[in-house]
Design a protein around this motif. Sequence first.
Motif, PDB file in Angstrom:
ATOM      1  N   GLY A  75       0.800  -1.221   0.000  1.00 34.51           N
ATOM      2  CA  GLY A  75       0.000   0.000   0.000  1.00 34.51           C
ATOM      3  C   GLY A  75       0.824   1.258   0.000  1.00 34.51           C
ATOM      4  O   GLY A  75       0.285   2.365   0.106  1.00 34.51           O
ATOM      5  N   ASP A  76       2.145   1.131  -0.150  1.00 37.43           N
ATOM      6  CA  ASP A  76       2.996   2.315  -0.290  1.00 37.43           C
ATOM      7  C   ASP A  76       2.830   2.937  -1.673  1.00 37.43           C
ATOM      8  O   ASP A  76       3.096   4.129  -1.864  1.00 37.43           O
ATOM      9  N   LEU A  77       2.437   2.132  -2.644  1.00 39.29           N
ATOM     10  CA  LEU A  77       2.042   2.574  -3.978  1.00 39.29           C
ATOM     11  C   LEU A  77       0.611   2.110  -4.203  1.00 39.29           C
ATOM     12  O   LEU A  77       0.179   1.115  -3.605  1.00 39.29           O
ATOM     13  N   HIS A  78      -0.109   2.819  -5.092  1.00 36.57           N
ATOM     14  CA  HIS A  78      -1.541   2.520  -5.182  1.00 36.57           C
ATOM     15  C   HIS A  78      -2.027   2.083  -6.561  1.00 36.57           C
ATOM     16  O   HIS A  78      -2.918   1.240  -6.643  1.00 36.57           O
ATOM     17  N   VAL A  79      -1.474   2.639  -7.612  1.00 31.24           N
ATOM     18  CA  VAL A  79      -1.985   2.333  -8.949  1.00 31.24           C
ATOM     19  C   VAL A  79      -0.846   2.272  -9.950  1.00 31.24           C
ATOM     20  O   VAL A  79       0.023   3.157  -9.972  1.00 31.24           O
ATOM     21  N   ALA A  80      -0.849   1.231 -10.778  1.00 35.51           N
ATOM     22  CA  ALA A  80       0.064   1.126 -11.921  1.00 35.51           C
ATOM     23  C   ALA A  80      -0.805   1.008 -13.168  1.00 35.51           C
ATOM     24  O   ALA A  80      -1.587   0.065 -13.292  1.00 35.51           O
ATOM     25  N   MET A  81      -0.666   1.961 -14.068  1.00 37.42           N
ATOM     26  CA  MET A  81      -1.587   2.066 -15.197  1.00 37.42           C
ATOM     27  C   MET A  81      -1.249   1.169 -16.377  1.00 37.42           C
ATOM     28  O   MET A  81      -2.076   0.978 -17.257  1.00 37.42           O
ATOM     29  N   GLU A  82      -0.037   0.613 -16.434  1.00 36.29           N
ATOM     30  CA  GLU A  82       0.295  -0.252 -17.569  1.00 36.29           C
ATOM     31  C   GLU A  82       1.104  -1.462 -17.116  1.00 36.29           C
ATOM     32  O   GLU A  82       2.283  -1.347 -16.800  1.00 36.29           O
ATOM     33  N   MET A  83       0.464  -2.595 -17.086  1.00 33.89           N
ATOM     34  CA  MET A  83       1.153  -3.866 -16.882  1.00 33.89           C
ATOM     35  C   MET A  83       0.879  -4.700 -18.135  1.00 33.89           C
ATOM     36  O   MET A  83      -0.250  -5.113 -18.386  1.00 33.89           O
ATOM     37  N   TRP A  84       1.942  -4.919 -18.903  1.00 36.34           N
ATOM     38  CA  TRP A  84       1.790  -5.528 -20.224  1.00 36.34           C
ATOM     39  C   TRP A  84       1.738  -7.046 -20.127  1.00 36.34           C
ATOM     40  O   TRP A  84       2.592  -7.677 -19.487  1.00 36.34           O
ATOM     41  N   GLU A  85       0.732  -7.617 -20.774  1.00 35.82           N
ATOM     42  CA  GLU A  85       0.610  -9.070 -20.858  1.00 35.82           C
ATOM     43  C   GLU A  85       1.893  -9.695 -21.403  1.00 35.82           C
ATOM     44  O   GLU A  85       2.266 -10.805 -21.026  1.00 35.82           O
ATOM     45  N   THR A  86       2.557  -8.980 -22.285  1.00 29.93           N
ATOM     46  CA  THR A  86       3.736  -9.493 -22.975  1.00 29.93           C
ATOM     47  C   THR A  86       4.930  -9.717 -22.071  1.00 29.93           C
ATOM     48  O   THR A  86       5.740 -10.604 -22.305  1.00 29.93           O
ATOM     49  N   THR A  87       5.071  -8.905 -21.031  1.00 31.18           N
ATOM     50  CA  THR A  87       6.271  -8.995 -20.190  1.00 31.18           C
ATOM     51  C   THR A  87       5.965  -9.059 -18.703  1.00 31.18           C
ATOM     52  O   THR A  87       6.829  -9.469 -17.930  1.00 31.18           O
ATOM     53  N   GLY A  88       4.776  -8.650 -18.278  1.00 32.78           N
ATOM     54  CA  GLY A  88       4.509  -8.518 -16.858  1.00 32.78           C
ATOM     55  C   GLY A  88       3.512  -9.492 -16.274  1.00 32.78           C
ATOM     56  O   GLY A  88       3.168  -9.390 -15.098  1.00 32.78           O
ATOM     57  N   ARG A  89       3.031 -10.445 -17.073  1.00 29.95           N
ATOM     58  CA  ARG A  89       1.958 -11.314 -16.600  1.00 29.95           C
ATOM     59  C   ARG A  89       2.361 -12.125 -15.370  1.00 29.95           C
ATOM     60  O   ARG A  89       1.583 -12.250 -14.409  1.00 29.95           O
ATOM     61  N   GLU A  90       3.564 -12.692 -15.383  1.00 31.02           N
ATOM     62  CA  GLU A  90       3.985 -13.520 -14.255  1.00 31.02           C
ATOM     63  C   GLU A  90       4.046 -12.708 -12.963  1.00 31.02           C
ATOM     64  O   GLU A  90       3.573 -13.144 -11.918  1.00 31.02           O
ATOM     65  N   ALA A  91       4.634 -11.523 -13.031  1.00 33.12           N
ATOM     66  CA  ALA A  91       4.738 -10.672 -11.842  1.00 33.12           C
ATOM     67  C   ALA A  91       3.352 -10.235 -11.368  1.00 33.12           C
ATOM     68  O   ALA A  91       3.087 -10.191 -10.156  1.00 33.12           O
ATOM     69  N   MET A  92       2.464  -9.922 -12.307  1.00 31.14           N
ATOM     70  CA  MET A  92       1.114  -9.504 -11.946  1.00 31.14           C
ATOM     71  C   MET A  92       0.353 -10.646 -11.293  1.00 31.14           C
ATOM     72  O   MET A  92      -0.312 -10.457 -10.262  1.00 31.14           O
ATOM     73  N   ASP A  93       0.442 -11.848 -11.855  1.00 31.82           N
ATOM     74  CA  ASP A  93      -0.278 -12.988 -11.287  1.00 31.82           C
ATOM     75  C   ASP A  93       0.233 -13.326  -9.890  1.00 31.82           C
ATOM     76  O   ASP A  93      -0.547 -13.665  -8.993  1.00 31.82           O
ATOM     77  N   ALA A  94       1.554 -13.240  -9.701  1.00 37.69           N
ATOM     78  CA  ALA A  94       2.116 -13.517  -8.382  1.00 37.69           C
ATOM     79  C   ALA A  94       1.616 -12.507  -7.359  1.00 37.69           C
ATOM     80  O   ALA A  94       1.313 -12.854  -6.203  1.00 37.69           O
ATOM     81  N   ALA A  95       1.508 -11.243  -7.773  1.00 37.50           N
ATOM     82  CA  ALA A  95       1.061 -10.197  -6.857  1.00 37.50           C
ATOM     83  C   ALA A  95      -0.430 -10.333  -6.536  1.00 37.50           C
ATOM     84  O   ALA A  95      -0.834 -10.200  -5.375  1.00 37.50           O
ATOM     85  N   THR A  96      -1.241 -10.579  -7.543  1.00 33.75           N
ATOM     86  CA  THR A  96      -2.681 -10.712  -7.289  1.00 33.75           C
ATOM     87  C   THR A  96      -2.985 -11.966  -6.470  1.00 33.75           C
ATOM     88  O   THR A  96      -3.965 -11.997  -5.719  1.00 33.75           O
ATOM     89  N   ALA A  97      -2.152 -12.993  -6.588  1.00 34.90           N
ATOM     90  CA  ALA A  97      -2.357 -14.226  -5.817  1.00 34.90           C
ATOM     91  C   ALA A  97      -2.213 -13.990  -4.316  1.00 34.90           C
ATOM     92  O   ALA A  97      -2.762 -14.741  -3.505  1.00 34.90           O
ATOM     93  N   THR A  98      -1.499 -12.930  -3.940  1.00 33.96           N
ATOM     94  CA  THR A  98      -1.347 -12.614  -2.516  1.00 33.96           C
ATOM     95  C   THR A  98      -2.619 -12.016  -1.925  1.00 33.96           C
ATOM     96  O   THR A  98      -2.771 -11.953  -0.703  1.00 33.96           O
ATOM     97  N   GLY A  99      -3.510 -11.540  -2.776  1.00 35.87           N
ATOM     98  CA  GLY A  99      -4.711 -10.867  -2.316  1.00 35.87           C
ATOM     99  C   GLY A  99      -4.496  -9.413  -1.965  1.00 35.87           C
ATOM    100  O   GLY A  99      -5.445  -8.696  -1.632  1.00 35.87           O
TER     101      GLY A  99
END
Length: 315
Positions: A75-99
């Motif tokens: 919660g130190d950062l709040h919004v990231a406007m561009e997470m690209w499916e092409t390069t960021g999917r793994e990092a995004m999925d790992a982060a969302t899996a934490t809830g």
Amino acid sequence: MKINHMMRLGVSVIALTAGAALAQESTDPIKLTLHDWTGQLITTELMGSILQKAGYNVEYVQADYLAQFAGLETGDLHVAMEMWETTGREAMDAATATGKVVNLGPTGMKAKEEWWYPSYMVEKCPGLPNWEALKEPACAEAFATAETAPKGRYLGGPVTWGGFDEERIEALDLPFEVIHAGTDAALFAELESAVQRKAPIMLWIYAPHWAPAKFEGDWVAFPEYTPECYSDPAWGINPDMAYDCGKPFGEIWKVGWAGLADKWPGAEKAIKAFTIDNAEMGAMITEVDLNGKTVEAVVADWMEKNEARWSGWIN
């Protein structure tokens, strides 16, 4: 991206407008992350400007494209406007899996990032765009430079972008070496120079961007991506290694801290509603990178011309 745009990274821009509708929402700043390519700066400042119009306190914070998830989780950062499916999917999925991080939906833009070459190189590597042509020694040498010969040179994006190009080269046994550009600006400056001289170049090109529209060329056709290609070494051409395929194509997502909806429900609604397409973004990137306008000027112009549209996202 031009260097003068980078000067804005890490600079807080705060605007607070009193509004009864926001009385129950926090006046703390909503922190939007800034990265190192022009389109992302535009997308983020568009969203920030819209939130400011709604009366929110907005702060722009420089953050690493992949490492930003640590801040989004806390919660130190709040919004990231561009997470690209092409390069960021793994990092995004790992982060969302934490809830602790949530996917706020697609931006409306479709991402493509892959190895790209100008059309004049086909004469020296006639098997292109098939990736297997790159395995030929003569083809690799056609893309070589003094620092990589006899291997071909692949000019990758800044290291922070990820993309698994080193792993791809190893898994597909390509006689190429990755040389990373230091910045987005350096990447495309080298492309401009090479095309003017008809010099050999193979590099990371992404869309939406002005480059694939301005220059005649094509993307290398690697084996088609599947999630198993990245996660299961047994999948694909190389039974012992992952990443033996191209990069995924798909959405550019918006992501945020999971506490956003409770602390700023109206802002979360507006961020989810935000949408823009490749053509719009490509035109704005062109205005900045080729026509010398500032990100601020391009965003202000879009805001003026699209008031009916964005005002619907905050009402």
